[in-house]
Write a protein that holds these residues in place. Structure first.
Motif, PDB file in Angstrom:
ATOM      1  N   HIS A 154       0.809  -1.218   0.000  1.00  0.00           N
ATOM      2  CA  HIS A 154       0.000   0.000   0.000  1.00  0.00           C
ATOM      3  C   HIS A 154       0.842   1.268   0.000  1.00  0.00           C
ATOM      4  N   ARG A 155       2.150   1.143   0.180  1.00  0.00           N
ATOM      5  CA  ARG A 155       3.057   2.290   0.035  1.00  0.00           C
ATOM      6  C   ARG A 155       3.890   2.187  -1.243  1.00  0.00           C
ATOM      7  N   ASP A 317      -3.139   4.168  -4.717  1.00  0.00           N
ATOM      8  CA  ASP A 317      -2.721   3.708  -3.391  1.00  0.00           C
ATOM      9  C   ASP A 317      -3.774   4.019  -2.330  1.00  0.00           C
ATOM     10  N   ARG A 320      -6.531   1.510  -3.236  1.00  0.00           N
ATOM     11  CA  ARG A 320      -5.968   0.160  -3.377  1.00  0.00           C
ATOM     12  C   ARG A 320      -6.614  -0.590  -4.545  1.00  0.00           C
ATOM     13  N   TRP A 322      -5.470  -0.941  -7.777  1.00  0.00           N
ATOM     14  CA  TRP A 322      -4.383  -0.754  -8.744  1.00  0.00           C
ATOM     15  C   TRP A 322      -4.769  -1.265 -10.126  1.00  0.00           C
ATOM     16  N   ASN A 370       2.228  -3.546  -8.911  1.00  0.00           N
ATOM     17  CA  ASN A 370       1.550  -3.929  -7.677  1.00  0.00           C
ATOM     18  C   ASN A 370       0.763  -5.230  -7.843  1.00  0.00           C
ATOM     19  N   GLN A 374       2.003  -8.515  -5.435  1.00  0.00           N
ATOM     20  CA  GLN A 374       1.062  -8.902  -4.383  1.00  0.00           C
ATOM     21  C   GLN A 374       0.917 -10.422  -4.285  1.00  0.00           C
TER      22      GLN A 374
END
Length: 446
Positions: A154-155, A317, A320, A322, A370, A374
């Motif tokens: 998330h960063r 972000d 969330r 993406w 991302n 993940q």
């Protein structure tokens, strides 16, 4: 200083982001300022040494008697060497450490890039581009992997986008600086301006390789600017993020989802390299002939993209989502390329379309990472990131070659740009389908 969660506590229930938000924000801010300026500088140089051939073509094509097809082949053959050595390079980075390996990559590509000043024939151009690909292999996926050591998902979207902002900044710098060198140095010591350009723009990478080696710690444990408590808190926060992943083995990499990621990345990069390698040619086709003016106009799409991509990353972000942002950005890029096709070579409309396309592509690419990061962790992350990146970067060979062939066949750039519009459209549709399915699956689990 503060108490980190005990080993008996559940990592999820004792999430540092819940218990120590201000302290953790301060740690991540310090990490950002320590790492990102160096990585940004390295990426600017990497991208500059990779794509300055687009501006060099304005003089080099005449000196070496390169057709559009021959130039497209030479620009794209970089990615053959890049593809072959990408996965081994990333595995070595994971094993030997990021600091030394990234420095080695920079030293290699700086020397090979500068050596382009000695090219005398089309064959020499092909050979130099092939070895430049070998030299640079592993840098980009290595940095993507490196960021997973320091930032949770998330960063990381903003950090990856910040890192890839360097690609846009390199585009801003490359056009005017390359145009200025080629115009101002042409004929000095009886050498063409494009030869001086390769030398002057290649050597800084050699110097920055030393900076990378001395400044970047390979892991948080090696960061002497974090104390023991800060390292423990950071380790726990990253461990919470890792709980959401599943360990994969190397043999599990060739799965439908990994291949889908590779295809989406392939299609997105098709648009990026289409812009990088053909933007000066498209502008010249609109009636602008001065090399320096072409260089300045080439900077406009990248300047706008640098702003837009960071705004999109902040939104992604925060929500969330993406996949949704990647898909919509790709559709914007497709619309931008199509606008360029319909501009009928009017410079204002062409630049508007190319700016839209650049903003869309450069917004989608960093957020894309991302999605696979993940799902993968450990050595599988090192190999998986490199695999997706290497397959995706084959578009750097396919795209310029196809566009060059289309231009030679039609004697017009429109067919090549329309091809880029279609690839961006496919990338957007595939990503939106993946995002919708992934969201549905998550909701069902809940």
């Amino acid at each position: 200083m503060f108490e980190t969660p005990s080993r008996g506590d559940s990592l999820t229930s004792a999430s540092p982001s819940t218990h120590f938000p201000q302290v953790l924000n301060s740690i991540y801010l310090r990490i950002t300022w320590r790492l990102m300026p160096v990585l940004l500088l390295a990426q600017v140089l990497a991208f500059l040494d990779r794509v300055n051939v687009g501006t060099a073509k304005l003089q080099m094509a005449t000196d070496l008697q390169l057709s559009a097809s021959a130039y497209g082949l030479g620009a794209g053959i970089f990615f053959i060497g890049y593809f072959i050595f990408e996965v081994p390079s990333n595995l070595l980075l994971h094993r030997l450490g990021a600091r030394a390996w990234i420095a080695r990559i920079m030293l290699s590509w700086g020397l090979v890039s500068a050596a382009a000043m000695f090219i005398q024939t089309p064959t020499g151009f092909y050979i130099q581009r092939f070895f430049l690909g070998i030299a640079e292999a592993g840098f980009f996926p290595g940095v993507i992997l490196y960021l997973t050591y320091w930032f949770p998902a998330h960063r990381r979207g903003r950090m990856t986008t910040l890192f890839m902002t360097a690609s846009a900044l390199a585009g801003v710098v490359s056009g005017p600086v390359s145009g200025w060198i080629m115009s101002g140095m042409d004929g000095v010591q009886d050498l063409s301006g494009w030869r001086w350009m390769f030398l002057i723009e290649g050597l800084p990478s050699v110097l920055v390789a030393g900076l990378v080696y001395w400044v970047l710690p390979s892991t948080p444990k090696q960061a002497n600017w974090l104390n023991r408590d800060e390292k423990a808190l950071l380790e726990t926060d990253l461990a919470v993020a890792e709980q959401q992943k599943h360990e994969h083995r190397l043999k599990d990499l060739f799965t439908p989802i990994t291949l889908m990621f590779s295809l989406v990345y392939f299609l997105l990069l098709m648009g990026l390299y289409g812009i990088n390698f053909w933007l000066p040619t498209i502008i010249k086709g609109s009636g602008i002939n001065d090399t320096l003016t072409i260089g300045w106009l080439s900077a406009i799409p990248y300047m706008c993209a640098a702003v837009v991509m960071n705004l999109v990353a902040r939104s992604a972000d925060k929500t969330r989502r993406w996949g949704l942002h990647v898909g919509l950005s790709a559709l914007v890029a497709s619309a931008g390329f199509f606008t360029t096709v319909m501009s009928d070579q009017q410079i204002a409309m062409s630049l508007f379309g190319l700016t839209l396309a650049s903003a869309g592509v450069l917004s989608a690419l960093p957020l894309f990472w991302n999605l696979p990061t993940q799902r993968l962790t450990g050595v599988a992350a090192a190999a998986g990131i490199a695999l997706i990146n290497s397959i995706g970067n084959l578009s750097g060979f396919v795209g310029p070659s196809v566009i060059g062939w289309l231009i030679d066949r039609t004697q017009h750039t429109s067919a090549g740009i329309l091809f880029l519009s279609i690839t961006a459209l496919l990338a957007g549709v595939l990503t939106l389908l993946y995002s919708a399915n992934n969201t549905t699956t998550r909701n069902q689990r809940i």
